[in-house]
Design a protein around this motif. Structure first.
Motif, PDB file in Angstrom:
ATOM      1  N   GLY A   9       0.831  -1.128  -0.026  1.00 50.34           N
ATOM      2  CA  GLY A   9      -0.018   0.061   0.017  1.00 50.34           C
ATOM      3  C   GLY A   9       0.840   1.339   0.031  1.00 50.34           C
ATOM      4  N   PRO A  10       1.713   1.422   1.089  1.00 48.26           N
ATOM      5  CA  PRO A  10       2.467   2.665   0.999  1.00 48.26           C
ATOM      6  C   PRO A  10       3.212   2.976  -0.525  1.00 48.26           C
ATOM      7  N   PRO A  39      -5.726   0.844   5.428  1.00 51.19           N
ATOM      8  CA  PRO A  39      -5.777  -0.536   4.811  1.00 51.19           C
ATOM      9  C   PRO A  39      -4.300  -0.606   4.016  1.00 51.19           C
ATOM     10  N   ASN A  40      -4.040  -1.867   4.239  1.00 54.69           N
ATOM     11  CA  ASN A  40      -2.687  -2.478   3.199  1.00 54.69           C
ATOM     12  C   ASN A  40      -2.858  -3.798   2.970  1.00 54.69           C
ATOM     13  N   THR A  41      -3.861  -4.059   1.935  1.00 59.37           N
ATOM     14  CA  THR A  41      -4.349  -5.262   1.546  1.00 59.37           C
ATOM     15  C   THR A  41      -3.591  -5.994   0.466  1.00 59.37           C
ATOM     16  N   ASN A  42      -3.086  -7.250   0.841  1.00 63.27           N
ATOM     17  CA  ASN A  42      -2.339  -7.995  -0.362  1.00 63.27           C
ATOM     18  C   ASN A  42      -3.647  -8.851  -0.752  1.00 63.27           C
ATOM     19  N   TRP A  43      -4.227  -8.492  -1.968  1.00 64.51           N
ATOM     20  CA  TRP A  43      -5.400  -9.069  -2.753  1.00 64.51           C
ATOM     21  C   TRP A  43      -4.951 -10.425  -3.097  1.00 64.51           C
ATOM     22  N   SER A  44      -3.663 -10.721  -3.436  1.00 59.38           N
ATOM     23  CA  SER A  44      -3.441 -12.088  -3.958  1.00 59.38           C
ATOM     24  C   SER A  44      -3.246 -13.050  -2.838  1.00 59.38           C
ATOM     25  N   GLU A  45      -2.734 -12.586  -1.578  1.00 62.45           N
ATOM     26  CA  GLU A  45      -2.616 -13.285  -0.713  1.00 62.45           C
ATOM     27  C   GLU A  45      -4.091 -13.829   0.163  1.00 62.45           C
ATOM     28  N   PRO A  72      -6.936  -1.690  -6.070  1.00 63.87           N
ATOM     29  CA  PRO A  72      -5.559  -1.011  -5.211  1.00 63.87           C
ATOM     30  C   PRO A  72      -5.344  -1.727  -3.770  1.00 63.87           C
ATOM     31  N   PRO A  73      -4.271  -1.639  -3.339  1.00 65.02           N
ATOM     32  CA  PRO A  73      -3.931  -2.364  -2.044  1.00 65.02           C
ATOM     33  C   PRO A  73      -4.612  -1.374  -0.736  1.00 65.02           C
ATOM     34  N   ASN A  74      -4.730  -0.200  -1.203  1.00 68.64           N
ATOM     35  CA  ASN A  74      -5.434   0.729   0.165  1.00 68.64           C
ATOM     36  C   ASN A  74      -6.996   0.658  -0.175  1.00 68.64           C
ATOM     37  N   ILE A  75      -7.491  -0.607  -0.374  1.00 68.96           N
ATOM     38  CA  ILE A  75      -9.133  -0.799  -0.147  1.00 68.96           C
ATOM     39  C   ILE A  75      -9.242  -1.683   0.722  1.00 68.96           C
ATOM     40  N   VAL A  76     -10.280  -1.394   1.914  1.00 57.93           N
ATOM     41  CA  VAL A  76     -10.497  -2.358   2.917  1.00 57.93           C
ATOM     42  C   VAL A  76     -11.378  -3.600   2.373  1.00 57.93           C
ATOM     43  N   PRO A  77     -10.745  -4.891   2.566  1.00 58.51           N
ATOM     44  CA  PRO A  77     -11.790  -5.961   2.079  1.00 58.51           C
ATOM     45  C   PRO A  77     -13.026  -5.713   2.747  1.00 58.51           C
ATOM     46  N   LYS A  78     -13.243  -6.142   3.774  1.00 52.78           N
ATOM     47  CA  LYS A  78     -14.418  -5.822   4.551  1.00 52.78           C
ATOM     48  C   LYS A  78     -14.053  -5.247   6.185  1.00 52.78           C
ATOM     49  N   TYR A  79     -15.301  -4.425   6.435  1.00 47.51           N
ATOM     50  CA  TYR A  79     -15.173  -3.737   7.957  1.00 47.51           C
ATOM     51  C   TYR A  79     -15.648  -4.765   8.961  1.00 47.51           C
ATOM     52  N   GLY A 139      -6.971  -0.224 -14.296  1.00 41.80           N
ATOM     53  CA  GLY A 139      -6.008   0.309 -13.209  1.00 41.80           C
ATOM     54  C   GLY A 139      -5.673  -0.878 -12.640  1.00 41.80           C
ATOM     55  N   GLY A 140      -5.178  -0.500 -10.897  1.00 44.07           N
ATOM     56  CA  GLY A 140      -4.752  -1.683 -10.109  1.00 44.07           C
ATOM     57  C   GLY A 140      -3.600  -1.289  -9.489  1.00 44.07           C
ATOM     58  N   THR A 141      -2.974  -2.500  -8.974  1.00 43.76           N
ATOM     59  CA  THR A 141      -1.569  -2.090  -8.118  1.00 43.76           C
ATOM     60  C   THR A 141      -0.622  -2.949  -9.043  1.00 43.76           C
ATOM     61  N   PRO A 142       0.529  -1.759  -8.950  1.00 49.01           N
ATOM     62  CA  PRO A 142       1.645  -2.311  -9.934  1.00 49.01           C
ATOM     63  C   PRO A 142       2.336  -3.327  -9.230  1.00 49.01           C
ATOM     64  N   MET A 143       2.945  -4.172 -10.183  1.00 49.88           N
ATOM     65  CA  MET A 143       3.796  -5.282  -9.517  1.00 49.88           C
ATOM     66  C   MET A 143       5.195  -4.975  -9.287  1.00 49.88           C
ATOM     67  N   GLN A 144       5.748  -5.730  -8.487  1.00 51.91           N
ATOM     68  CA  GLN A 144       7.084  -5.245  -7.985  1.00 51.91           C
ATOM     69  C   GLN A 144       8.190  -5.010  -9.123  1.00 51.91           C
ATOM     70  N   TYR A 145       8.138  -5.828 -10.186  1.00 54.87           N
ATOM     71  CA  TYR A 145       9.103  -5.537 -11.288  1.00 54.87           C
ATOM     72  C   TYR A 145       8.686  -4.226 -11.877  1.00 54.87           C
ATOM     73  N   GLN A 146       7.595  -3.776 -11.593  1.00 53.17           N
ATOM     74  CA  GLN A 146       7.397  -2.266 -12.486  1.00 53.17           C
ATOM     75  C   GLN A 146       7.836  -1.153 -11.755  1.00 53.17           C
ATOM     76  N   THR A 147       8.180  -1.403 -10.484  1.00 48.37           N
ATOM     77  CA  THR A 147       9.021  -0.291  -9.922  1.00 48.37           C
ATOM     78  C   THR A 147      10.383   0.228 -10.643  1.00 48.37           C
ATOM     79  N   ASP A 148      10.648  -0.591 -11.701  1.00 46.79           N
ATOM     80  CA  ASP A 148      11.721  -0.140 -12.550  1.00 46.79           C
ATOM     81  C   ASP A 148      11.286   0.701 -13.576  1.00 46.79           C
ATOM     82  N   TYR A 149      10.651   2.084 -13.353  1.00 47.67           N
ATOM     83  CA  TYR A 149      10.194   2.969 -14.269  1.00 47.67           C
ATOM     84  C   TYR A 149      11.116   3.960 -14.326  1.00 47.67           C
ATOM     85  N   TRP A 150      11.057   5.021 -15.276  1.00 52.30           N
ATOM     86  CA  TRP A 150      11.797   6.151 -15.521  1.00 52.30           C
ATOM     87  C   TRP A 150      11.701   7.242 -14.618  1.00 52.30           C
ATOM     88  N   THR A 151      12.891   7.718 -14.094  1.00 48.60           N
ATOM     89  CA  THR A 151      13.005   8.795 -13.332  1.00 48.60           C
ATOM     90  C   THR A 151      14.343   9.534 -13.836  1.00 48.60           C
TER      91      THR A 151
END
Length: 993
Positions: free
Chosen positions: A285-286, A323-329, A420-427, A882-894
């Motif tokens: 999420g962060p 929230p910091n949800t790992n939807w895959s897990e 996105p990971p910053n969505i609560v699954p359920k309250y 849209g959605g959550t980027p995958m870890q390998y996608q953090t290799d983006y241009w800066t």
């Protein structure tokens, strides 16, 4: 004393009871007359007090069976033996617990224990070696040595037995050159494979014709545990006997039949777990929130997430507010269950044979609520009515049940990528019992979809009745008939109760899932009627074989629609002195899909072969077991790329408006195929097969789009030609290393490449703009913009052509035509999406009672294209894409990372999502398809527990994959909605009672 009954051989009336004191009588006599038993060793011998007199009859493994005279029947490890009489009958003396060995030249020996005095019915099968190999060739079986065409035979035992094969099409991967088998999904119940024989030769449907026990069949409707053999007809000489639909090759499947002998009951089962070969690893999420902030900052927008919110999300102290949800897990089933259980009963005698089997398969899914189960039943029976009249009657019944989540957008797997990971699954549940869920889009929360979205279920039933009478008029001449009736029915339902989603804090209505209670049913039938006359005879050095026949097919996809096919064929084979081979076939087909003057097509073929090893000048070459050169040329047809009634125009019966424009000129696609090959066997155990082929498809059936002003969608035409060339190489080896060790293996490589050589009205560009069909290029070639990395400040300062809104860090597109603009005119044909080079290797090793087998397969030349979420790092402007980027996608241009894999971040991908070679990747791979370790328990132990055979095994399917593609499966090559292939780890046992 108890009496034991001695049952006479077939055809003889039951005799008197044999009193137990006969054993003592034999002991007193001491010897037996050798002449009464055709004794191998006439020396008299003494027998123990419990010696029994056994009678029986021996047959071959054909259908109907033929009694075998001259079979040696011997008590193992003794000199007592007899041979069968002209009717296959024998009588021998043995002791309870002895083992009888049955042997005959050219047939596999068989050992059977003496368990009682009941008469024995035994069947011996022909030895499966290169010289005596019998292959199914279409309407009949023939010796491989008499054939001059390209045929491949799958090792069914290695490919199917004890493997977690949920769809039979999966088993064809590896083992036969010329076959390209790709599995596009690992979804439970939908994991069938796509099969191509010698690549792609037409624009449209390239699937081969599949026949099961002589009739067209969906290969995935066949229970894998019932399969006896699978033969692939690859060239025109082999396939043209099925001319109408043989353009893409033919696959012949035969199922197991009963043979004369003792009643045999077997159980085959396995159970295990499934793991996905590839699963996404998302950022947390962060990191997601930081990337979204950076994306908006890059376009000068406001950052939506504060530093405080990001920090609290990272700390995880308040998962409800931050929230910091790992939807895959949270959502995926990482160890989905799978198990299969089969029970089969077979046996019979000279009058009747049967093989009855039942199978139950259960396969759990990767995503919640998705699973599949199948019930299969098959009863194959053979009856000898008179001395020369027999019949086969087969009944097949299947039921499949596929259940899934009722997702409104895409499927559950897609939601895991897009939420996105910053969505609560359920309250937490409120005091009044109400369950609230975190809102995303139109309540696209995967947990809400799972618990409140309902489910869908599909049931499909199929029943087949297949009747095949045979009249053996003379030993050389027989007539066969066949009638099959098939009925398919299916039912679908979806079930969802309405649910009001209220805001957890305010109680306000957020969204409502509407009530859904839908259902539908469908029904289709198929009829097949055929008859053929078959002749074979040897006249000295001349072998002559001929077959002529006709067939009628009627396919009713609904109650009032029908497609019919009428066919006539004749085939002739001639062999002189086992050296020179000639085959010729002519088939004529008439299809209801075409107009009155275009219905019929004629498809001839011819093949010649030369068994060089039988020539005098090679008779002293001892290492050369066999060497055959062969060549074939022929025509085949295809009508699969056009729907029914398209040769005529249709109008709306209500208003008289023309709704469909027909084309009365459409007719068959025609395939011309040349094949040259060689079959070589050295030292009896090393086989080599080489083939080269050239295939041209003319009059391809296409439905190019018409102008919008026409008011109709398309018009079918015969337009275009495709050339497809390639070669195949296969080697196999087997050897016994002493009495307790065996090793065997095979390896094959196939290469094919197609190109369009004519195309009326072309080029045809795909709807997504990603592919194109154009003359001199492969079918569905990639049609892309050319790129040169990412834009730099130097590019901007140099004034190169840009698209609106492009900045540093975006993809750099090349102005190919030099007109100063980046547009469609700059797109180029940039690659073949069809796998071109495929290979496999099989290895089997047996040591004492242990066995180890494995298979490797893969592609050497294959391109894939990143699409969907694999291409797009972020798209916060779309809930679906849209959605959550995958870890390998953090290799983006800066500015600090100018040589990144992905372009700069932005709220939407914009022009970076244009079809371009930036997203092309090498999809070649090597996969360990399976590894299996088995153990056969000793006969002594098996006898103690009253069994005939007991084997246990462990198996790993799709165990390891090597590829440069690290982020999704190189075989499925799909978007985020495609289910990955599954690694399947099972343990099981085989029991024979």
């Amino acid at each position: 004393m108890k009496k034991q009954r001695l049952i006479s051989p077939p055809g003889v009336q039951p005799g008197a009871f044999l009193v137990a004191f006969c054993s003592a009588l034999f002991l007193l006599i001491g010897t037996a007359s050798a002449s009464n038993f055709n004794s191998i060793n006439p020396q008299p011998s003494a027998f123990a007090a419990d010696t029994l007199s056994l009678k029986g009859q021996v047959f071959d493994g054909s259908e109907p069976p033929v009694a075998l005279p001259g079979v040696t029947v011997q008590v193992k490890k003794t000199d007592r033996g007899v041979t069968t009489d002209p009717n296959g009958n024998f009588e021998i003396r043995a002791v309870l617990g002895d083992t009888l060995v049955f042997s005959f030249v050219g047939l596999d020996p068989k050992e059977l224990p003496v368990l009682s005095t009941k008469n024995m019915v035994v069947a011996l099968k022909e030895k499966d070696n290169a010289l005596n190999e019998v292959v199914v060739t279409g309407y009949s079986e023939q010796k491989a040595r008499n054939l001059a065409n390209a045929i491949g035979k799958l090792d069914v035992k290695a490919a199917v037995a004890n493997k977690p094969i949920t769809q039979l099409s999966q088993a064809l991967q590896g083992g036969v050159t010329g076959l390209t088998v790709t599995q596009g999904s690992g979804m439970a119940g939908e994991d069938r494979s796509n099969i191509l024989i010698r690549g792609i030769s037409t624009i449209g449907n390239s699937s081969p014709l599949v026949l099961v026990d002589g009739v067209p069949f969906d290969i995935n409707s066949v229970d894998p545990t019932t399969v006896e053999s699978i033969t692939v007809l690859k060239d025109a000489a082999a396939a043209s006997i099925y001319g109408a639909r043989a353009a893409n090759g033919v696959i012949l499947v035969t199922t197991k039949r009963g043979i004369p002998g003792k009643l045999s009951v077997t159980y085959d089962g396995y159970a295990g777990v499934q793991n996905a070969t590839y699963l996404p690893k998302f950022v947390d999420g962060p990191k997601y929130m930081e990337m979204v902030n950076e994306a908006y900052s890059n376009i000068g927008g406001l950052e939506p997430y504060s530093d405080e919110a990001i920090q609290k999300t990272r700390e995880g102290s308040d998962p409800i507010s931050y929230p910091n949800t790992n939807w895959s897990e949270l959502m995926l089933n990482k160890n989905a269950a799978i198990h299969s259980h089969s029970v089969s009963i077979s046996g019979g005698n000279e009058l009747a044979r049967f093989a009855v089997s039942g199978n139950y398969l259960y396969q759990d899914g990767l995503t919640p609520k998705r699973d599949y189960e199948r019930f299969s039943f098959r009863a194959n029976t053979g009856v000898t009515l008179t001395k020369n009249v027999s019949m086969l009657l087969d009944l097949v019944a299947n039921r499949g049940r596929n259940r899934s989540e009722l997702v409104r957008f895409g499927n559950s797997l897609h939601l895991i990528y897009s939420t996105p990971p910053n969505i609560v699954p359920k309250y937490p549940v409120k005091d009044d019992g109400y369950q609230a869920y975190g809102n995303f889009g139109e309540m696209m929360n995967p947990m809400a979809e799972l618990e409140r979205g309902g489910y869908a279920q599909n049931k499909s039933d199929q029943i087949n009745i297949n009747f095949q009478p045979t009249w053996q008029i003379t030993p050389e001449l027989k007539i066969r008939g066949q009638y099959l009736y098939r009925i398919n029915s299916n039912g679908f339902l979806d079930n969802r109760d309405s649910y009001n989603f209220l805001d957890y804090y305010t109680g306000n209505l957020v969204f409502t899932y509407g009530n859904s209670k839908g259902s539908s049913v469908g029904r289709s039938t198929y009829n097949y009627l055929a008859s053929n006359l078959e002749f074979s005879q040897t006249y000295g050095k001349h072998f002559v074989y001929g077959i002529a026949g006709l067939s009628r097919e009627a396919d009713n996809p609904s109650n009032f629609d029908q497609m019919t096919l009428a066919s006539y064929f004749v085939k002739f084979n001639y062999v002189f002195n086992n050296k020179y081979l000639l085959e010729s076939t002519v088939r004529a087909d008439g299809s209801s899909k075409f107009g009155p003057d275009r219905k019929w097509g004629t498809f001839p073929s011819v093949a010649v072969g030369w068994n060089i090893h039988n020539e005098e000048f090679l008779k002293d070459v001892n290492f050369l077991t066999s060497f055959k050169l062969r060549g074939s040329y022929g025509l085949m047809g295809n009508n699969g790329n056009v729907e029914r009634y398209r040769y005529q125009s249709l109008i709306d019966g209500g208003n008289g408006v023309e709704t469909t424009i027909g084309n009365p000129e459409i007719t068959w696609e025609t395939v011309k195929m040349l094949d040259i090959g060689a079959d070589i066997r050295l030292f009896d155990n090393l086989g080599i097969t080489i083939d080269w082929f050239s295939k041209t498809t003319d009059d391809i059936l296409l439905s190019p789009p018409l102008s919008l002003s026409s008011g109709v969608n398309s018009l079918p035409v015969n337009s275009g030609s495709v050339s497809n060339k390639g070669w195949e190489f296969m080697v196999n080896y087997s050897r016994s290393l002493g009495k307790e060790m065996e090793i065997s293996g095979s390896a094959g490589y196939s290469y094919y490449n197609n190109k369009i050589i004519s195309l009326r009205g072309g080029p045809y560009i795909g709807g997504s703009g990603l592919d194109i069909n154009e003359i001199n290029y492969p079918i569905n070639s990639y049609y892309l913009h050319k790129t040169a990395g990412l834009l730099t400040q130097a590019d901007i300062d140099g004034g190169i052509p840009l698209l609106p809104g492009q900045q540093i860090g975006d993809i750099k597109y090349i102005d190919v035509n030099g007109d100063g603009n980046i547009d469609k005119a700059d797109k180029q044909i940039m690659g073949n999406p069809n796998p071109q080079g495929s290979y496999f290797a099989n290895l089997n090793f047996v040591f004492k009672r242990f066995s180890l087998e494995t298979q490797l397969n893969g592609f050497t030349q294959s391109l894939a294209y990143y699409t969907g979420r694999y291409q797009t790092v972020l798209n916060v402007t779309s809930n679906f894409d849209g959605g959550t980027p995958m870890q390998y996608q953090t290799d983006y241009w800066t500015p600090e990372n100018p040589n990144a894999m992905f372009p700069r971040l932005a709220p939407s991908p914009g022009n970076n999502a244009l079809p371009s070679d930036y997203w092309l990747t090498n999809a070649a791979f090597l996969r360990v398809k399976y590894i299996q370790l088995g153990y056969n328990f000793s006969p002594e132990l098996v006898k103690k527990i009253k069994l005939n055979n007991l084997r246990i095994f462990v198996n790993a399917q799709n165990a390891i994959t090597f590829s440069k593609m690290k982020y999704f499966d190189p075989e499925t090559r799909g978007s985020e909605a495609n289910y990955p292939l599954m690694k399947v780890f099972t343990a099981g046992l085989n029991i024979k009672f």
